[in-house]
Design a protein around this motif. Structure first.
Motif, mmCIF file in Angstrom:
data_model
loop_
_atom_site.group_PDB
_atom_site.id
_atom_site.type_symbol
_atom_site.label_atom_id
_atom_site.label_comp_id
_atom_site.label_asym_id
_atom_site.label_seq_id
_atom_site.Cartn_x
_atom_site.Cartn_y
_atom_site.Cartn_z
ATOM 1 N N SER A 2 1.012 0.094 -8.080
ATOM 2 C CA SER A 2 1.880 -0.721 -8.922
ATOM 3 C C SER A 2 2.304 -1.974 -8.155
ATOM 4 O O SER A 2 2.178 -2.053 -6.930
ATOM 5 C CB SER A 2 3.116 0.064 -9.343
ATOM 6 O OG SER A 2 3.963 0.251 -8.230
ATOM 7 N N LEU A 3 2.827 -2.949 -8.890
ATOM 8 C CA LEU A 3 3.274 -4.185 -8.265
ATOM 9 C C LEU A 3 4.427 -3.920 -7.305
ATOM 10 O O LEU A 3 4.519 -4.550 -6.246
ATOM 11 C CB LEU A 3 3.683 -5.201 -9.332
ATOM 12 C CG LEU A 3 4.061 -6.577 -8.806
ATOM 13 C CD1 LEU A 3 2.906 -7.208 -8.046
ATOM 14 C CD2 LEU A 3 4.500 -7.469 -9.948
ATOM 15 N N ARG A 4 5.273 -2.982 -7.625
ATOM 16 C CA ARG A 4 6.392 -2.641 -6.745
ATOM 17 C C ARG A 4 5.880 -2.123 -5.399
ATOM 18 O O ARG A 4 6.394 -2.495 -4.338
ATOM 19 C CB ARG A 4 7.276 -1.593 -7.423
ATOM 20 C CG ARG A 4 8.476 -1.202 -6.600
ATOM 21 C CD ARG A 4 9.343 -0.306 -7.383
ATOM 22 N NE ARG A 4 9.843 -1.100 -8.514
ATOM 23 C CZ ARG A 4 10.996 -0.904 -9.100
ATOM 24 N NH1 ARG A 4 11.764 0.069 -8.714
ATOM 25 N NH2 ARG A 4 11.386 -1.659 -10.095
ATOM 26 N N GLU A 5 4.877 -1.261 -5.430
ATOM 27 C CA GLU A 5 4.300 -0.743 -4.186
ATOM 28 C C GLU A 5 3.594 -1.841 -3.393
ATOM 29 O O GLU A 5 3.700 -1.885 -2.168
ATOM 30 C CB GLU A 5 3.314 0.385 -4.500
ATOM 31 C CG GLU A 5 3.950 1.597 -5.120
ATOM 32 C CD GLU A 5 2.923 2.553 -5.697
ATOM 33 O OE1 GLU A 5 3.289 3.722 -5.887
ATOM 34 O OE2 GLU A 5 1.773 2.139 -5.955
ATOM 35 N N ILE A 6 2.900 -2.718 -4.102
ATOM 36 C CA ILE A 6 2.208 -3.829 -3.437
ATOM 37 C C ILE A 6 3.221 -4.736 -2.750
ATOM 38 O O ILE A 6 3.038 -5.126 -1.585
ATOM 39 C CB ILE A 6 1.348 -4.605 -4.453
ATOM 40 C CG1 ILE A 6 0.186 -3.740 -4.944
ATOM 41 C CG2 ILE A 6 0.827 -5.904 -3.840
ATOM 42 C CD1 ILE A 6 -0.568 -4.319 -6.124
#
Length: 145
Positions: A2-6
């Motif tokens: 996800s973008l949050r993890e990235i």
């Protein structure tokens, strides 16, 4: 990913490595440091998936790099936007009182200079994401073995 993890993974990296990842995706190439290849590939794949879910209509923001006749039509579209902006500036100059005229003219000039540069950088990031994802996946798989 996800973008949050990235984003969380990107924050852990030093500034020069983050900058290299962004420049690699924008240019459609592999990153310089092979340790960053999986993260760059994940981000490029995320951007590639997002490119086709934009809320913008196709005639406002192209999802792929225009080529040939389509590129000429986009240039015509840009010229019409600039013409409308010039017409708006002319009307604002007549309607606004003296002190506000200069503020409006400076703000419009600032927007005319900075907006195309930012949009071009953003579009290159999305348009070159598939090439960057493939290049970084290849480097990431070589680096793991």
């Amino acid at each position: 990913m996800s973008l949050r993890e990235i984003r969380a993974e990107l924050r852990k990296l030093p500034r020069d490595r983050r900058r290299d990842i962004v420049e690699a995706i924008r240019a459609g190439r592999a990153v310089t440091d092979p340790r960053d290849a999986p993260l760059a590939a994940a981000w490029a794949e995320y951007l590639d998936r997002r490119r086709f879910t934009w809320v913008w209509p196709r005639w406002v923001m192209p999802r792929e790099r225009p080529r040939g006749r389509s590129a000429w039509l986009w240039l015509l579209h840009l010229a019409s936007i600039l013409g409308a902006l010039a017409l708006t500036c002319g009307y604002l100059w007549v309607w606004l009182p003296a002190p506000w005229r200069y503020f409006a003219a400076a703000w419009i000039a600032y927007c005319v200079v900075t907006t195309p540069l930012q949009i071009a950088r953003m579009l290159r990031l999305y348009w070159n994401a598939p090439k960057a994802a493939a290049a970084n996946r290849a480097i990431g798989s070589i680096h793991r073995t």
